[in-house]
Design a protein around this motif. Structure first.
Motif, PDB file in Angstrom:
ATOM      1  N   GLU A 229       0.823  -1.216   0.000  1.00  0.00           N
ATOM      2  CA  GLU A 229       0.000   0.000   0.000  1.00  0.00           C
ATOM      3  C   GLU A 229       0.854   1.261   0.000  1.00  0.00           C
ATOM      4  O   GLU A 229       0.502   2.260  -0.648  1.00  0.00           O
ATOM      5  CB  GLU A 229      -0.933   0.002   1.213  1.00  0.00           C
ATOM      6  CG  GLU A 229      -2.039  -1.039   1.130  1.00  0.00           C
ATOM      7  CD  GLU A 229      -2.951  -1.017   2.339  1.00  0.00           C
ATOM      8  OE1 GLU A 229      -4.171  -1.213   2.170  1.00  0.00           O
ATOM      9  OE2 GLU A 229      -2.457  -0.814   3.465  1.00  0.00           O
ATOM     10  N   ARG A 230       1.978   1.248   0.704  1.00  0.00           N
ATOM     11  CA  ARG A 230       2.810   2.443   0.793  1.00  0.00           C
ATOM     12  C   ARG A 230       3.514   2.759  -0.523  1.00  0.00           C
ATOM     13  O   ARG A 230       4.027   3.866  -0.701  1.00  0.00           O
ATOM     14  CB  ARG A 230       3.827   2.284   1.924  1.00  0.00           C
ATOM     15  CG  ARG A 230       3.176   2.291   3.303  1.00  0.00           C
ATOM     16  CD  ARG A 230       4.155   2.045   4.418  1.00  0.00           C
ATOM     17  NE  ARG A 230       5.054   3.170   4.618  1.00  0.00           N
ATOM     18  CZ  ARG A 230       5.884   3.264   5.651  1.00  0.00           C
ATOM     19  NH1 ARG A 230       5.943   2.304   6.553  1.00  0.00           N
ATOM     20  NH2 ARG A 230       6.687   4.305   5.772  1.00  0.00           N
ATOM     21  N   ASN A 231       3.536   1.805  -1.427  1.00  0.00           N
ATOM     22  CA  ASN A 231       4.190   2.022  -2.711  1.00  0.00           C
ATOM     23  C   ASN A 231       3.214   2.294  -3.847  1.00  0.00           C
ATOM     24  O   ASN A 231       3.655   2.569  -4.971  1.00  0.00           O
ATOM     25  CB  ASN A 231       5.061   0.811  -3.056  1.00  0.00           C
ATOM     26  CG  ASN A 231       6.370   0.798  -2.299  1.00  0.00           C
ATOM     27  OD1 ASN A 231       7.305   1.518  -2.642  1.00  0.00           O
ATOM     28  ND2 ASN A 231       6.430   0.001  -1.248  1.00  0.00           N
ATOM     29  N   VAL A 232       1.911   2.226  -3.586  1.00  0.00           N
ATOM     30  CA  VAL A 232       0.927   2.382  -4.654  1.00  0.00           C
ATOM     31  C   VAL A 232       0.999   3.768  -5.288  1.00  0.00           C
ATOM     32  O   VAL A 232       1.061   3.907  -6.514  1.00  0.00           O
ATOM     33  CB  VAL A 232      -0.494   2.085  -4.139  1.00  0.00           C
ATOM     34  CG1 VAL A 232      -1.548   2.508  -5.174  1.00  0.00           C
ATOM     35  CG2 VAL A 232      -0.655   0.604  -3.827  1.00  0.00           C
ATOM     36  N   ASP A 238       4.663   7.203 -10.990  1.00  0.00           N
ATOM     37  CA  ASP A 238       5.937   6.870 -11.640  1.00  0.00           C
ATOM     38  C   ASP A 238       7.056   7.782 -11.146  1.00  0.00           C
ATOM     39  O   ASP A 238       7.848   8.325 -11.926  1.00  0.00           O
ATOM     40  CB  ASP A 238       5.801   6.964 -13.170  1.00  0.00           C
ATOM     41  CG  ASP A 238       6.938   6.252 -13.893  1.00  0.00           C
ATOM     42  OD1 ASP A 238       7.572   5.380 -13.275  1.00  0.00           O
ATOM     43  OD2 ASP A 238       7.192   6.587 -15.063  1.00  0.00           O
ATOM     44  N   ILE A 239       7.130   7.937  -9.822  1.00  0.00           N
ATOM     45  CA  ILE A 239       8.146   8.805  -9.222  1.00  0.00           C
ATOM     46  C   ILE A 239       9.541   8.249  -9.493  1.00  0.00           C
ATOM     47  O   ILE A 239      10.452   8.973  -9.882  1.00  0.00           O
ATOM     48  CB  ILE A 239       7.890   8.963  -7.713  1.00  0.00           C
ATOM     49  CG1 ILE A 239       6.589   9.761  -7.491  1.00  0.00           C
ATOM     50  CG2 ILE A 239       9.062   9.645  -7.019  1.00  0.00           C
ATOM     51  CD1 ILE A 239       6.160   9.854  -6.057  1.00  0.00           C
ATOM     52  N   ASP A 240       9.732   6.976  -9.234  1.00  0.00           N
ATOM     53  CA  ASP A 240      10.915   6.260  -9.690  1.00  0.00           C
ATOM     54  C   ASP A 240      10.555   4.785  -9.790  1.00  0.00           C
ATOM     55  O   ASP A 240       9.494   4.350  -9.334  1.00  0.00           O
ATOM     56  CB  ASP A 240      12.157   6.519  -8.811  1.00  0.00           C
ATOM     57  CG  ASP A 240      12.036   5.991  -7.386  1.00  0.00           C
ATOM     58  OD1 ASP A 240      11.575   4.847  -7.209  1.00  0.00           O
ATOM     59  OD2 ASP A 240      12.422   6.704  -6.447  1.00  0.00           O
ATOM     60  N   TYR A 243       9.402   2.067  -6.635  1.00  0.00           N
ATOM     61  CA  TYR A 243       8.067   1.931  -6.032  1.00  0.00           C
ATOM     62  C   TYR A 243       7.368   0.695  -6.596  1.00  0.00           C
ATOM     63  O   TYR A 243       6.827  -0.127  -5.841  1.00  0.00           O
ATOM     64  CB  TYR A 243       7.220   3.170  -6.311  1.00  0.00           C
ATOM     65  CG  TYR A 243       7.609   4.380  -5.507  1.00  0.00           C
ATOM     66  CD1 TYR A 243       7.099   4.603  -4.231  1.00  0.00           C
ATOM     67  CD2 TYR A 243       8.497   5.324  -6.023  1.00  0.00           C
ATOM     68  CE1 TYR A 243       7.461   5.713  -3.497  1.00  0.00           C
ATOM     69  CE2 TYR A 243       8.869   6.440  -5.299  1.00  0.00           C
ATOM     70  CZ  TYR A 243       8.344   6.627  -4.033  1.00  0.00           C
ATOM     71  OH  TYR A 243       8.716   7.732  -3.303  1.00  0.00           O
ATOM     72  N   LEU A 244       7.371   0.573  -7.901  1.00  0.00           N
ATOM     73  CA  LEU A 244       6.734  -0.585  -8.525  1.00  0.00           C
ATOM     74  C   LEU A 244       7.491  -1.862  -8.178  1.00  0.00           C
ATOM     75  O   LEU A 244       6.876  -2.911  -7.964  1.00  0.00           O
ATOM     76  CB  LEU A 244       6.670  -0.391 -10.043  1.00  0.00           C
ATOM     77  CG  LEU A 244       5.968  -1.508 -10.827  1.00  0.00           C
ATOM     78  CD1 LEU A 244       4.533  -1.704 -10.341  1.00  0.00           C
ATOM     79  CD2 LEU A 244       5.987  -1.209 -12.324  1.00  0.00           C
TER      80      LEU A 244
END
Length: 411
Positions: A229-232, A238-240, A243-244
């Motif tokens: 959830e913290r990476n959604v 598409d910050i970097d 995250y994905l």
């Protein structure tokens, strides 16, 4: 030499100084800046603090050794730092390159205030010690400012080290000074309710070996859900690329747990959520593939002779266009009712209290007992598959061995 004074203001400190030394003070300057780090605290964990301040020409960037407060590198940039390529070449970039890698710098906490420079003079009106004071506040919601410890940078001039030693002794023995050990960054983070390193995608549990297996499994799976959830939002924007990556690792570990921790949850529940997380893995895969290709593109170039490298230009442009296209599809999936519903229902299941009388065979057994049995069984599979590997082993068998090793690692 750096000091943090927690019990005194700049005015009171200067007033106390003036009773023992002659002083000369320059006009004060405003401070408008903040601390930056990557989402996963790569700078903090490497022992750094990065302070970025607005300047007349853009931004002043200061890399600080977090424990000592010593300045490691200074740089000026026209834009706010983000990815590594946004940093000016030089010592700052050289130090941060192996730490940041593919991650983006993000603002952690905003700081404002004023900077004052006071010179200590001897009887000949010569400067013996230069003191730079930073009286700062953390900007909180609602316009409220939280006062931070007074930060001092002492610089003795050559030949006057004894005067600096007298000053330091006076500061350290002065009861009103409140010389503290908490570093400026940590104090700023505390003001906004955070602490350094409060996010990590790594699994680091201290489970009670006598806990029920279903209780321990839910504890692990809730941690993985929190990571997901913290990476959604970062994956959506598409910050970097990481995250994905972290989102997909959490999904993969969840799927592995559902498959490998057997007879702990109701089979119907397990099968339903295995399919749900398989779908998440499927819709996030193409964008991640594009990330990997683009991140490795410099290696592709370097694998060719220089006179052939330009030939990969069209391929690189194709990857960039394809990445944009796949990112749009990913963003749509991450905001879809199906994705949101899966996470909500999964969280509801994990947070529900365990039944008093667990039905699956392993649910009520101790986690140590079940973990030992599952790990040993997977270990024996790895040994069996690895024991038949030779020079003529087909690639498929090596692939199966790698999958078994990964399952063993997850267990």
């Amino acid at each position: 030499m750096q000091y943090q004074l927690s019990s005194i203001t700049a005015d009171r400190f200067v007033n106390s100084l003036s009773k023992k030394w002659r002083l000369s003070e320059d006009p004060s300057q405003t401070i408008d800046g903040g601390y930056f780090d990557t989402f996963d605290w790569r700078l903090y964990l490497a022992g750094y603090a990065l302070f970025v301040e607005r300047s007349d020409n853009g931004f002043s960037i200061c890399l600080i050794e977090r424990e000592t407060g010593g300045i490691l590198a200074l740089a000026e940039a026209a834009e706010q730092p983000g990815m590594l390529e946004s940093l000016p070449s030089g010592a700052l970039c050289d130090l941060l390159s192996p730490v940041m890698e593919m991650r983006r710098l993000l603002p952690l906490v905003t700081v404002s205030g004023r900077r004052r420079q006071v010179d200590l003079l001897n009887s000949d009106e010569k400067t013996v010690v230069r003191i730079e004071m930073a009286e700062t506040f953390v900007d909180l919601d609602g316009g409220v400012g939280h006062s931070l410890p007074l930060s001092l940078q002492l610089t003795p001039l050559k030949g006057y080290e004894k005067d600096a030693a007298r000053l330091m002794k006076w500061m350290e023995t002065g009861s009103e000074m409140g010389v503290g050990e908490k570093q400026h960054l940590d104090a700023a983070l505390e003001a906004v309710g955070r602490r350094g390193g409060d996010y990590s995608s790594k699994l680091n549990f201290l489970l009670d070996p006598l806990d029920r297996t279903d209780v321990a499994a839910k504890h692990i799976l809730l941690h993985l859900l929190d990571t997901l959830e913290r990476n959604v939002d970062g994956a959506y924007d598409d910050i970097d690329s990481e995250y994905l990556h972290d989102l997909r690792v959490a999904v993969r570990r969840t799927r592995s747990a559902l498959s490998q921790i057997k007879e702990v949850f109701d089979p119907g529940v397990v099968e339903r959520f295995k399919q749900d997380f398989a779908w998440i893995g499927q819709v996030t895969g193409p964008t991640r593939d594009m990330h990997v290709y683009l991140l490795k593109f410099p290696d592709y170039l370097n694998s060719l002779p220089p006179n052939y490298q330009d030939a990969l230009g069209p391929f690189h442009r194709y990857l960039e266009r394809h990445q944009v296209s796949e990112q749009r599809k990913l963003a749509k999936a991450l905001r879809s009712k199906r994705f949101i519903g899966i996470l909500e229902e999964w969280k509801g299941f994990l947070e529900a209290p365990p039944p008093k009388k667990p039905r699956p065979n392993n649910a009520g057994r101790t986690v140590k007992e079940v973990a030992n049995a599952r790990i040993y069984r997977m270990y024996m599979r790895v040994m069996k598959e690895g024991g038949v590997i030779d020079d003529d082993t087909p690639a498929e068998a090596l692939h199966e061995l790698r999958i078994s090793c990964k399952k063993l690692r997850y267990l």
